[in-house]
Every structure is written in C-alpha cells, then in structure tokens.
Design a protein around this motif. Structure first.
Motif: not given
Length: 748
Positions: A394-396, A420-423, A450-455
């Motif tokens: 997530l953005p710092e 989790g996968g929310d961002w 991990a998937i959330m980070g890639q998206l």
C-alpha cells in the motif's frame, strides 16, 4: 473420658452390643453422655473389621471363640471397649441390635472381613489419622461421625490460618498457601498452570501466564530470564548467550486479611525477594551456569555447582536474598532447538522447602513455557512479515496533487489475518490530473497480497502512460489472466481533472462510488458495473461525470458495505445515509473534514461486519478556477520561444506575480525551444496558479528529455540544467500522443 468397667453380673453390659447402656434406664429417658476430649486410640484393623458381631472372635484368625471364651470375660472386655469416638458413644439404642440375618452372614465371611481389614489399614496409613468404621452416622447433636472420611475429603485443603501442617507439624503463617501434599495435587496444579500458559498468544502473555500460575501456589517468587535476542525458528545465533531479566513476580510482603489493603511500610533495608540488580547476564562457555543450562533439567541451588551458577545469574553485586536449603529451583527454558532462557523459583524461609517431586513440576512448567515462547516468537515474525508486506503493497503516503485533497484508511479482516487483497492508490498524471484507484483481490492471504501487489504495480505503470480508464482495466485483465486462471479481482479506476472539473470512471465489477455534494446530499454514482478482472474477453466502459468543487468522492471495497449480516446494496444505502448525516453536522456551506469523515464512515461497522478487508479512499475536489489557468497553442517555428515569453509575462502581470517574471521567462524559453526543435505539430503552453506556479509544455515527441552535463564544446544541453537549478520541482511525463515537460516555482 473412659468410664470404669461395669459389673459383669449386674447385666448392665450385653456382650457384642455396640453401645453399653444401663439395664435400669427407663425407655425414652435422656441420659447425659460425656464428651471425649480427643479421639482415643483405636484397636487394630482386624478387630475393627470384626465389628460388634465379632466381639467373640479371634483378632488374628477371625474364627469364633469357644463358648467358654465368650462368657463373662468377653462381656467385661466389651464393656471396657464401649467408649468409642464421640460419634460411636452417642448412637441410639435402636441402632445397636443387628438383624438376625447379618450375624450369620458376618460369621460366614471371615476372608471378606480380613480383606476389608487390610484395606482399612492401608487407608489409615495414607491419611495419617485414626480410621473409623466404614458405616458412619450422625449423632443427636448433628456432628458427623467418622473422622477418617472427613480427613479424606479435606486432604487437599489447607488448615485454618495460623494452624499447623498435619504432616510435619510446622506452623503455617496466616495467608500463606499450603504446600502440595500429594501427587494428585501436583498433577492438578500442572494441568491448570499449563492451560494458563497455553492461553497466551504473544511473548508477554506467556511469560505473565507462567508467573501468575506459579505465584503463590508453587513458589513465593519467580524470576524469568530470556535470551537476548531471541532466536527465531532455525536461526543460529552468532553472538554469545546473553540472558535478560524479562519479568519478576512475588507475593507482597504484607497482605491484608480483613478485605482492606494496607500498604506495607517502607523498610530501611531492601526487602527479601524484592531487589534484583543484574538484569543482563552473559553466559560464558564452560561456566557453572552454562553447564546447568546445558543439562536442561531443573536443579536445587543447595549444591556448590548450582550455587555458583545462581551467583553468575544474579550477579555478584545482587542484593537479592536467596533462602537457604532446597527453597530455590533453577530451571532452564529449552525451546525446540536450543536453550532460550531460565526460570528461578524461590520460597521464603518460613515456608516448607521444595521436595524432589517439585523438580518434575518445575520441569513441566519450563518445558511448556519454552515451547510457547518459541511459537510466540515464530508467530511474531510471521505477523511482522505480513505487516511489512502489507505496508509495502500500500502507498506509504498519499501524494498532494493540485486541486484535490486525499485521505485513506485500511483495516485487515482480523488481527490473525493482517494481509489481504484490498488496495488503494492515488497517482499524479500530467496536466495536474490525478488517478484514483481502489481494488480487491479475492481472499485475504499471502497469495492474495502478492497478486494485489502485481496488479497495483501494473496499474501504476499503465497510469504513467496516461491511458484512458477503460484501457487501463483492459490491460489489468490481461495481466490477471497471465498470473493464473483463477486470479479474480475487482477494480475501479477514475481520473479527475481539476481544470475541467470532470471525472472519468471505469468499473470492473466493483461497488459503485458515492459522491457527497457540498449541500449535504449523498449520491450513489451510476457507473456501468462491468465484469471482474481476470474473466477475459470483456469490454469495459467509461463514463464522464461532473465533479463540482467542494464535493467528496468516496471509493471503497466491499468489506465496508457487505457482511454476513447484510447484503451489499443494504450496506451501500447505509453508507449513503451515514455520509449525509455527517455532512449535516457541518452545515450546507462547509464540507466535513476529510479525516473525520473517514473515521465516521468506519464507525458504521458493527461487531459482525468485519468479514473482509476494508480499503477506503476519499478525495475532496477543490478544483482550479478558470481565472487561475492560462492556456496557449504555439506553432512549431523559430518565433515560438519569444512569443511564449511575452504571453507568460502578461499572465504574471495579471496575477500579480511580477517577481517571478525573470525566472519564468528564462525557463519557458528553454523548454519551448527544446519542444519546437523536434515537434512536428503545435506546441501547448499552460500556466496554473495554485499554491505554486506550474508551467506545462506539451509536444508530439514521445522521447523524454534527460538531464546531462554539457561539455565545453557542446552548443546545447544546458537548458534542463538551468531548469533543474532554478525550479522547485520539474519532470517529464509520456502521453499517448507525445509528452509533457513541466516545472514548478514557489510563489513569493
């Protein structure tokens, strides 16, 4: 008091009777009975097993005596044995005679009586008290007969305050716990203590559980040392073994006995078991303390090696008073791989010393505590990794783009599932625009994160290309399909333009945003729902809506509006009502503070509404007034830089920023000259007056300029160097139709 034997000839005593009564007593008359001062010595077990019916039997064999032996001598012996315990002396006359069926049965079972006699003899040895008959009744005064049964029931109970311990005869101070007398007491204590230790989830809870379970039941004080730092899992410590005092606990020196706490007086000298000065101890290889820790088993500190190890642990200058004898146990704490600490159990001098079986109790406590600490450290490391992963995904900090203010919140589904996968994200775009993104990957696990980070990274890259929102979602859908066939996510992508006061939104199966107007009206925006990301082969549609100044756009994930107790549309309606009610508090002319608005939105969550992660992004649209914007189109010709300088000077004079004229003319001339040199289409020039002065120059060349150090013989390459030295900030952004080079200057 025993009474004198009665005359055998008077008929006052009936041989074999359980109670001796006078034959001349009137029926129903009350006779005072003496109260015995103590329990007299009882006959042997075989005689007691024979009972009243066995008065004429041999005490060793249980056989019936001859008629001659059952004469007056037997009656006289029975009269002498008549005064029994207080309960036996007060039995009624109706209980004395036995039925005719009982006497033959007792006479025919000598083996059974012998077995019963042996069993009662063993019970009397265990209880250390006179053993009474198996059948016990109540006398007329209501007192229970049979002290053996009372002692068996209260064997694990402490004597009254100020009394004596029955086994040793030593005095027991008021308020002090009694030592455990039987193995059953120890087993019950170990079971309760291990359950209390196992309830702890983190390191402090486990150590506190050990202290609270031990004091005062097992010891009067405890000191717990842990390794510094604690190894995690299979990590091999590289430094020396250092023990740090983690926690201490003890019985207070003075405890109130009347229900009102009275603070103890401050002693002139350090109180016993209350002062520990050595909080850090380095265990040297081959030392006495090192050998004790290597042995793993708890030891008493009354031996010389253990005493030396204790001195090393406490320190030479320690003021802690250690009781003499077997009143101190040093127990190493060993985890799965290595020793991670030590526990010191102490008892006061006025309390009974530890017994050898107490070493087993200390070993059990140390083992359970060490394994619990090992697991707590591993859990803490996993939680730390999860927190770091979520924090980096997530953005710092949120950016501060021109014309919009931002606030955000993120809540995990639970304390045990922190990732989790929310961002959410806010990405500055060329032309003072900003992209607002919120998404939700299915699940709340490490894989989802991990998937959330890639998206999220893909969305940032696509936003940097300044693609339309529907194109961004299309590329995210392709990326999700490359990650896997079951990688599903929802996403909402919006672009806000503060100059035109418009917002363009594209949706991929995400809950619709809510727009809170300045007057207090909350509106659920009608956005095409679209299909989730990862489905493939789906077209996404974008809509352009008004974004008036003072309005607030709220983007969120489904965890905020959907739970087991309510469906998504019910939650959206509750969110809309909550926003409208919050806006009414500040009035129609003033929007609610952005941070407070986010907190009020989260307050709508009930106890059963935390089923999923929650990501929340709020954007307050301030916009840029048309009077603060100056825009021109320049032909790519040699006269363009001079025209750009004149137009910029006029705009600054109109805005009252004459002090920036020289700097702006120089920088605008350099940037426009570089654009005109390579452009084939008209060049755009725009000035924006906000809290800073921003200048943007756009052309149709996709190659971005790079700052480099010009050599002495170079004719060019110094324009960006001047921009870098004079401007507050500068940058270049690639567009689908070219690029934009911009710089900012401070006002005043």
């Amino acid at each position: 008091m025993p009474r004198p034997p009665a005359d055998p000839g008077s008929g006052a005593v009936v041989a074999g009777a359980e109670h001796a009564q006078s034959g001349s007593a009137e029926p129903g008359a009350h006779r005072p009975r003496p109260v015995p001062e103590g329990i007299p010595a009882q006959p042997d077990a075989a005689a007691r097993a024979a009972g009243p019916q066995g008065a004429g039997r041999d005490p060793e064999t249980g056989d019936a005596d001859t008629p001659a032996q059952a004469g007056p001598e037997a009656a006289r012996a029975a009269a002498a044995d008549a005064p029994r315990t207080a309960a036996d002396a007060t039995r009624t006359a109706a209980e004395a005679p036995r039925t005719a069926a009982e006497a033959p049965r007792s006479a025919a079972a000598p083996a059974e009586r012998a077995l019963r006699a042996g069993r009662e003899a063993r019970e009397g040895t265990e209880s250390q008290a006179p053993v009474q008959r198996p059948e016990r009744r109540k006398d007329r005064s209501g007192l229970k007969a049979g002290a053996g049964e009372q002692q068996r029931r209260g064997a694990a109970q402490a004597p009254p305050p100020g009394g004596q311990e029955r086994r040793t005869g030593q005095g027991v101070p008021f308020g002090r716990p009694m030592p455990m007398r039987r193995d059953g007491d120890r087993l019950r204590f170990v079971g309760a203590a291990t359950r209390r230790i196992a309830r702890g989830m983190d390191l402090d809870e486990i150590v506190m559980g050990l202290c609270r379970a031990t004091v005062p039941t097992f010891s009067d004080a405890i000191l717990v040392y842990l390794r510094e730092p604690l190894p995690v899992g299979d990590e091999r410590p590289v430094g020396p073994l250092v023990l740090r005092l983690r926690r201490t606990d003890r019985i207070p020196d003075e405890r109130d006995t009347e229900g009102v706490y009275v603070p103890p007086p401050v002693p002139e000298q350090p109180a016993e078991l209350s002062v520990v000065t050595n909080e850090l101890c380095e265990v040297r290889p081959g030392s006495a303390l090192g050998e004790v820790l290597r042995g793993v088993r708890p030891v008493f500190t009354d031996t010389e090696p253990a005493r030396v190890a204790l001195d090393e642990l406490l320190g030479e200058d320690s003021e802690l008073s250690v009781p003499p004898g077997q009143r101190t146990i040093l127990a190493p704490l060993r985890g799965r791989r290595r020793v991670i600490g030590a526990a010191l159990f102490l008892r006061r001098p006025e309390r009974l010393a530890f017994e050898p079986d107490d070493l087993l109790v200390a070993a059990q406590l140390a083992t359970h505590s060490a394994l619990g600490i090992d697991k707590a450290v591993l859990y803490g490391r996993e939680a730390y990794i999860a927190d770091e992963l979520q924090r980096t995904m997530l953005p710092e900090t949120l950016p501060r783009p021109t014309g919009v203010r931002l606030a955000s919140r993120y809540l995990p589904a639970a304390e045990t599932a922190r990732v989790g996968g929310d961002w959410y994200d806010a990405i500055p775009l060329p032309g003072s625009r900003v992209a607002l993104v919120v998404g939700d990957v299915m699940g709340h696990s490490m894989t989802s994160a991990a998937i959330m980070g890639q998206l999220r990274t893909t969305a940032q890259t696509l936003a940097g290309l300044d693609l339309p929102p529907q194109e961004v979602l299309h590329h995210l859908d392709e990326q999700a399909q490359r990650l896997g066939t079951d990688r599903m996510a929802t996403c909402l992508y919006a672009v806000y333009d503060p100059v035109s006061h418009r917002i363009t939104i594209a949706n991929a199966g995400h809950p619709p945003p809510v727009l809170l107007h300045l007057g207090g009206e909350a509106e659920v925006l009608r956005v095409p729902p679209g299909a989730p990301i990862g489905v493939g082969g789906v077209d996404f549609e974008a809509v352009e809506l008004d974004a008036p100044a003072g309005a607030t756009l709220l983007l969120y994930t489904d965890g905020l509006v959907e739970s087991r107790l309510r469906d998504v549309w019910t939650g959206i309606e509750q969110l809309r009502e909550k926003l409208a009610a919050t806006a009414q508090l500040t009035g129609p002319d003033h929007p609610p503070p952005l941070e407070a608005l986010c907190d009020d939105v989260l307050d709508m969550l009930g106890p059963g509404d935390r089923d999923d992660d929650i990501a929340l992004l709020a954007a307050r649209f301030d916009g840029i007034a048309p009077s603060d914007v100056a825009y021109w189109i320049l032909d790519p010709e040699d006269s363009a830089p001079g025209r750009a300088r004149r137009l910029a000077r006029r705009a600054l004079d109109r805005w009252g920023l004459e002090e920036l004229t020289d700097s702006v003319e120089l920088l605008v001339s350099e940037v426009v000259t570089n654009a005109v040199r390579y452009a084939t289409r008209p060049v755009t020039l725009r000035l924006l007056r906000t809290d800073v002065l921003r200048c943007e120059v756009g052309d149709d060349v996709g190659q971005l300029p790079r700052l480099r150090q010009a050599r002495a013989t170079d004719e060019g390459g110094r324009g960006l160097y001047l921009v870098n030295r004079l401007a507050r900030r500068w940058g270049a952004t690639r567009l689908s139709t070219g690029k934009v080079v911009w710089f900012e200057l401070n006002r005043g």
